[in-house]
Design a protein around this motif. Structure first.
Motif, PDB file in Angstrom:
ATOM      1  N   THR A  15       0.860  -1.177   0.000  1.00 52.10           N
ATOM      2  CA  THR A  15       0.000   0.000   0.000  1.00 52.10           C
ATOM      3  C   THR A  15       0.897   1.229   0.000  1.00 52.10           C
ATOM      4  N   HIS A  16       0.574   2.192  -0.844  1.00 52.07           N
ATOM      5  CA  HIS A  16       1.367   3.402  -1.011  1.00 52.07           C
ATOM      6  C   HIS A  16       0.569   4.571  -0.441  1.00 52.07           C
ATOM      7  N   ILE A  17       1.226   5.397   0.377  1.00 58.00           N
ATOM      8  CA  ILE A  17       0.572   6.534   1.019  1.00 58.00           C
ATOM      9  C   ILE A  17       1.382   7.781   0.682  1.00 58.00           C
ATOM     10  N   ARG A  18       0.710   8.859   0.246  1.00 56.57           N
ATOM     11  CA  ARG A  18       1.427  10.089  -0.092  1.00 56.57           C
ATOM     12  C   ARG A  18       0.625  11.317   0.307  1.00 56.57           C
ATOM     13  N   ASP A  19       1.332  12.435   0.340  1.00 56.04           N
ATOM     14  CA  ASP A  19       0.731  13.748   0.578  1.00 56.04           C
ATOM     15  C   ASP A  19       0.124  14.209  -0.741  1.00 56.04           C
ATOM     16  N   SER A  20      -1.173  14.410  -0.772  1.00 51.87           N
ATOM     17  CA  SER A  20      -1.821  14.780  -2.027  1.00 51.87           C
ATOM     18  C   SER A  20      -1.499  16.204  -2.466  1.00 51.87           C
ATOM     19  N   LYS A  21      -1.007  17.021  -1.550  1.00 49.74           N
ATOM     20  CA  LYS A  21      -0.670  18.402  -1.905  1.00 49.74           C
ATOM     21  C   LYS A  21       0.725  18.522  -2.499  1.00 49.74           C
ATOM     22  N   ASP A  22       1.583  17.492  -2.307  1.00 46.84           N
ATOM     23  CA  ASP A  22       2.924  17.492  -2.899  1.00 46.84           C
ATOM     24  C   ASP A  22       3.247  16.087  -3.372  1.00 46.84           C
ATOM     25  N   THR A  23       2.765  15.747  -4.557  1.00 46.23           N
ATOM     26  CA  THR A  23       2.937  14.395  -5.090  1.00 46.23           C
ATOM     27  C   THR A  23       4.338  14.141  -5.632  1.00 46.23           C
ATOM     28  N   THR A  24       5.231  15.143  -5.552  1.00 51.24           N
ATOM     29  CA  THR A  24       6.614  14.931  -5.988  1.00 51.24           C
ATOM     30  C   THR A  24       7.433  14.214  -4.921  1.00 51.24           C
ATOM     31  N   ILE A  25       6.946  14.210  -3.680  1.00 53.07           N
ATOM     32  CA  ILE A  25       7.625  13.503  -2.598  1.00 53.07           C
ATOM     33  C   ILE A  25       7.299  12.022  -2.721  1.00 53.07           C
ATOM     34  N   ALA A  26       8.298  11.185  -2.565  1.00 53.37           N
ATOM     35  CA  ALA A  26       8.092   9.738  -2.676  1.00 53.37           C
ATOM     36  C   ALA A  26       7.073   9.260  -1.639  1.00 53.37           C
ATOM     37  N   PRO A  27       6.209   8.332  -2.036  1.00 54.13           N
ATOM     38  CA  PRO A  27       5.221   7.819  -1.082  1.00 54.13           C
ATOM     39  C   PRO A  27       5.865   6.896  -0.054  1.00 54.13           C
ATOM     40  N   VAL A  28       5.178   6.734   1.055  1.00 52.26           N
ATOM     41  CA  VAL A  28       5.535   5.719   2.045  1.00 52.26           C
ATOM     42  C   VAL A  28       4.911   4.426   1.550  1.00 52.26           C
ATOM     43  N   ILE A  29       5.692   3.353   1.537  1.00 47.10           N
ATOM     44  CA  ILE A  29       5.196   2.073   1.045  1.00 47.10           C
ATOM     45  C   ILE A  29       5.258   1.065   2.183  1.00 47.10           C
TER      46      ILE A  29
END
Length: 72
Positions: free
Chosen positions: A43-57
């Protein structure tokens, strides 16, 4: 949750497209917005306001345990 964006993924599960969903609890007013995408083993989790930051997996079992904990 609503489908927000799609993102190409290259990770241990191989290349593909992740289907991101914004949390129904995310609010544009507070700046606290999270998106989640699931893959066969993670499952991948990311900040929707800055999608350039790598997600937490995290592994799907860990994500399920987290959801069970917060949903109580």
């Amino acid at each position: 949750m609503n489908t927000d964006t799609k993102h190409n993924a290259s990770h241990a599960e191989g290349p593909g497209v992740l289907d991101w969903h914004k949390s129904s609890y995310s609010s544009g007013d507070t700046g606290n917005c999270v998106e989640v995408a699931t893959a066969p083993a993670s499952t991948h989790i990311r900040d929707s306001k800055d999608t350039t930051i790598a997600p937490v997996i995290v592994g799907n079992p860990a994500w399920a345990a987290f959801l069970n904990m917060v949903e109580g």
